[in-house]
Design an enzyme around this catalytic site. Structure first.
Site, short mmCIF file in Angstrom:
data_model
loop_
_atom_site.label_atom_id
_atom_site.label_comp_id
_atom_site.label_asym_id
_atom_site.label_seq_id
_atom_site.Cartn_x
_atom_site.Cartn_y
_atom_site.Cartn_z
N ASN A 158 0.80 -1.23 0.00
CA ASN A 158 0.00 0.00 0.00
C ASN A 158 0.83 1.27 0.00
O ASN A 158 0.49 2.25 -0.64
CB ASN A 158 -0.99 -0.03 1.17
CG ASN A 158 -0.28 -0.17 2.51
OD1 ASN A 158 0.72 -0.87 2.63
ND2 ASN A 158 -0.78 0.52 3.49
N GLY A 234 2.00 -6.08 7.13
CA GLY A 234 1.08 -6.67 6.17
C GLY A 234 -0.18 -7.11 6.87
O GLY A 234 -0.51 -6.62 7.95
N THR A 238 -1.43 -13.08 7.35
CA THR A 238 -0.02 -13.38 7.05
C THR A 238 0.82 -13.29 8.32
O THR A 238 1.72 -14.09 8.55
CB THR A 238 0.51 -12.42 5.99
OG1 THR A 238 -0.40 -12.41 4.89
CG2 THR A 238 1.89 -12.81 5.51
N GLU A 256 3.53 -5.44 12.13
CA GLU A 256 2.61 -4.31 11.96
C GLU A 256 1.48 -4.81 11.06
O GLU A 256 1.72 -5.07 9.88
CB GLU A 256 3.33 -3.16 11.28
CG GLU A 256 4.36 -2.47 12.15
CD GLU A 256 3.73 -1.85 13.37
OE1 GLU A 256 4.42 -1.72 14.38
OE2 GLU A 256 2.54 -1.50 13.29
N CYS A 290 -3.52 1.35 6.42
CA CYS A 290 -4.06 0.64 7.58
C CYS A 290 -4.50 1.61 8.67
O CYS A 290 -5.14 1.21 9.63
CB CYS A 290 -2.99 -0.29 8.14
SG CYS A 290 -1.52 0.63 8.50
N GLU A 469 7.27 0.32 15.97
CA GLU A 469 8.32 0.91 15.14
C GLU A 469 8.40 2.39 15.53
O GLU A 469 7.67 2.85 16.40
CB GLU A 469 7.94 0.75 13.65
CG GLU A 469 7.90 -0.71 13.21
CD GLU A 469 7.52 -0.88 11.74
OE1 GLU A 469 6.53 -0.27 11.31
OE2 GLU A 469 8.23 -1.61 11.03
O1 TXE Z 1 -0.43 -7.90 3.07
P1 TXE Z 1 0.17 -9.36 2.88
P2 TXE Z 1 -0.78 -6.93 1.90
C1 TXE Z 1 -1.89 -4.31 6.38
C2 TXE Z 1 -3.18 -3.72 5.84
C3 TXE Z 1 -3.68 -4.90 4.98
C4 TXE Z 1 -2.45 -5.50 4.44
C5 TXE Z 1 -2.19 -5.04 3.05
O2 TXE Z 1 -4.02 -3.31 6.85
O3 TXE Z 1 -4.34 -5.81 5.83
O4 TXE Z 1 -1.37 -5.12 5.30
O5 TXE Z 1 -0.94 -5.48 2.63
C6 TXE Z 1 4.48 -11.12 2.16
N1 TXE Z 1 5.53 -15.42 4.79
N2 TXE Z 1 -0.97 -3.21 6.67
O6 TXE Z 1 -2.04 -7.42 1.32
O7 TXE Z 1 -0.48 -10.19 1.88
C7 TXE Z 1 3.92 -10.52 0.89
O8 TXE Z 1 4.61 -11.02 -0.24
C8 TXE Z 1 6.24 -14.28 4.67
C9 TXE Z 1 -0.69 -2.91 8.08
O9 TXE Z 1 0.42 -6.83 1.01
O10 TXE Z 1 0.23 -9.85 4.26
C10 TXE Z 1 4.17 -9.04 1.13
O11 TXE Z 1 5.50 -8.71 0.81
N3 TXE Z 1 5.84 -13.22 3.92
C11 TXE Z 1 0.43 -1.92 8.25
C12 TXE Z 1 3.94 -8.90 2.62
O12 TXE Z 1 4.06 -10.20 3.17
C13 TXE Z 1 4.65 -13.32 3.29
C14 TXE Z 1 0.53 -0.88 7.19
C15 TXE Z 1 2.57 -8.35 2.98
O13 TXE Z 1 1.65 -9.12 2.28
C16 TXE Z 1 3.83 -14.47 3.39
C17 TXE Z 1 0.33 -1.42 5.86
C18 TXE Z 1 4.31 -15.55 4.18
N4 TXE Z 1 3.62 -16.67 4.33
C19 TXE Z 1 -0.46 -2.53 5.63
N5 TXE Z 1 2.70 -14.25 2.65
C20 TXE Z 1 0.54 -1.23 9.60
N6 TXE Z 1 -0.11 -1.67 10.67
O14 TXE Z 1 1.29 -0.27 9.68
C21 TXE Z 1 2.81 -13.00 2.13
N7 TXE Z 1 3.98 -12.45 2.50
#
Ligand code: TXE
Length: 488
Positions: A158, A234, A238, A256, A290, A469
């Site tokens: 994002n 993320g 995940t 996070e 987020c 963080e």
């Molecule tokens: O997350 P994903 P997304 C949250 C936001 C939303 C999400 C959006 O609220 O829910 O993140 O981001 C990698 N083992 N935040 O859809 O799918 C994947 O390749 C290791 C919160 O991208 O979880 C990517 O690089 N890694 C935040 C990363 O994880 C894995 C601010 C995130 O992907 C994996 C921003 C695995 N098994 C977004 N599977 C905050 N709180 O600040 C996927 N990935």
């Protein structure tokens, strides 16, 4: 400064041991420009062998980098920050094409913040100190804060470079080396950062960037024996997968995760400021932050007035070409995400929600006709505890609900499994302090949103994550404290 243009034949590469190299197995993934719905570049479909190569390079670079005087580490990271600023237009264009966000947002928020992240930690490390504890005339204790080793940094799509650098900068400043993985959905600015690292003179192996799928590359980083620290941003799902692997390995973890943030508007608020900021906190970055306030609670005395004024303003937001100056919203990040958000709008209506504006895909013309555009959507008439109000949608969709008392709105605000951020609008200082103290969140903004001091702790509670963080919290995370006690 080169303009940013990529053709499908342009393959980006991994950055390992100071070089830009192809994935070992030679496989690639298509990278889509969401504003046009077309493949515009190819990224490495790396696997565990590429992660192993990167981890070896990082491990070999650690002894020298961790012993490099902090002043020298600082200068290299400040040079990198300068190069990011110097390449603002090129990086912003890349970010806008890769993510679908308005170019103006990438230029004013994403890329400047990435430079700020490197500057902040390049200078922060120069002031980072530890404690001593005197035991009268018996002994003296001092605390050493030592870099840990190879850190795994995994980031989402994002705010790509903004969040990627938010992890890497403190990790490197503290003297660690890094194996990093940007989201496969938005890899471009991380790739361009690789080129800038080479130009900044970052020693080889200090930072390694491995592109590819989360289930392959992210998982390989998470489970690698020689990566004792994982910093992840993320989705909550995940995050659970990561903690299930890294937890039993006793890795140090910073997670996070998602949010479902309440935006609480009391009838004694500054109406115009609350209205103007709520449009921004609802739909900035197409609602894909987020920290966005996706649940809007308005005290009954001003509910109808606020709701109608809010709907009127949102109806006038322009969904358009991200590269066009007058677009308020660009494209959402992918076809899959667009369909996920549309499914939640469908669910909301099944749960009794009334769509006041939006609720549909926006069909564009010309070369944007296959792009992924959604109308900013406001839904009312939903129960505070229905799925639409409990689950993270992460798109340009907000719900709006009336409330009567402070007790009632605090109960509703705290009713989800998340606890990341909250906004409170009131001109009553006592009420502001009281509500802020009782909201389950890591961050509470009063009469503002997304006003950020990088020294403050950043993160959430409950399903929004583990750890913080920001500021010295991040340097504490990326170092290990050691207590040395010397008998006098
Ligand atoms: O997350 P994903 P997304 C949250 C936001 C939303 C999400 C959006 O609220 O829910 O993140 O981001 C990698 N083992 N935040 O859809 O799918 C994947 O390749 C290791 C919160 O991208 O979880 C990517 O690089 N890694 C935040 C990363 O994880 C894995 C601010 C995130 O992907 C994996 C921003 C695995 N098994 C977004 N599977 C905050 N709180 O600040 C996927 N990935």
């Amino acid at each position: 400064m080169k303009n940013f243009t990529f053709t499908v034949m342009d393959k980006i590469r991994n950055y390992i041991n100071g070089e830009l190299i192809e994935p070992l197995a030679g496989h690639y993934i298509e990278n889509v420009d969401p504003s046009r719905g077309v493949v515009y570049s190819l990224i490495p479909d790396s696997d565990a062998s590429d992660v192993a190569l990167a981890t070896k390079a990082a491990k070999e670079a650690f002894p020298s980098w961790s012993k490099t005087p902090k002043e020298k580490r600082s200068r290299i990271l400040q040079k990198l920050a300068f190069l990011i600023e110097d390449n603002l237009d090129r990086l912003a264009m890349a970010e806008s094409i890769d993510n679908g966000k308005p170019l103006r947002l990438a230029k004013t928020v994403d890329i400047p913040r990435a430079a700020a992240n490197f500057n902040f930690y390049a200078t922060g490390i120069l002031h980072y100190a530890s404690q001593s504890h005197a035991m009268e005339d018996v002994a003296i204790n001092y605390t050493l804060r030592e870099p840990i080793g190879v850190c795994g940094c995994i980031s989402p799509w994002n705010l790509p470079l903004y969040l990627f650098s938010w992890k890497i900068a403190p990790a490197l400043a503290a003297g660690n080396t890094v194996v990093a993985k940007p989201s496969e959905v938005t890899p471009m600015t991380a790739y361009l950062l690789s080129e800038l690292c080479i130009e900044a003179g970052l020693p080889k192996g200090v930072l390694n960037i491995v592109h590819g799928l989360g289930q392959k590359v992210g998982a390989a980083i998470t489970e690698h024996q020689d990566i004792p620290v994982i910093s992840f941003t993320g989705g909550t799902v995940t995050g659970k997968q990561i903690i299930s692997v890294a937890g039993p390995m006793f890795k140090k973890l910073s997670l996070e995760l998602g949010g479902k943030n309440p935006n609480i508007i009391f009838d004694d608020c500054d109406f115009e400021k609350a209205l103007k900021t709520t449009v921004h906190s609802s739909f900035a970055n197409q609602g894909q932050i987020c920290l966005c306030g996706s649940r809007i609670f308005v005290q009954r005395g001003i509910y109808e007035k606020f709701r109608d004024a809010f709907v009127e303003k949102v109806k006038n937001l322009k969904v358009g070409d991200p590269r066009s100056e007058d677009s308020n919203l660009g494209a959402v990040v992918s076809k899959q995400h667009m369909e996920k958000v549309l499914s939640y709008i469908e669910l909301a209506q099944q749960e009794g929600g009334k769509v006041l504006t939006g609720g549909h895909r926006v069909m564009m013309e010309g070369d944007l006709e296959s792009g992924y555009y959604l109308a900013p959507t406001i839904i009312e008439n939903l129960a505070y505890d229905c799925r639409t109000n409990q689950e993270e949608i992460f798109g340009p969709v907000v719900t709006i609900m009336p409330f009567d008392t402070t007790e009632e709105v605090i109960m509703m605000a705290n009713s989800t499994t998340y606890g990341l951020a909250s906004t409170v609008w009131t001109e009553n200082l006592t009420k502001a302090h009281n509500v802020a103290a009782r909201i389950h969140a890591g961050i509470v903004w009063v009469n503002c949103w997304l006003l950020r001091d990088l020294r403050t702790p950043f993160g959430g509670v409950k399903n929004s994550g583990v750890g913080r963080e920001g500021g010295f919290e991040a340097l504490d995370f990326f170092t290990e404290p050691k207590n040395v006690c010397i008998k006098l």
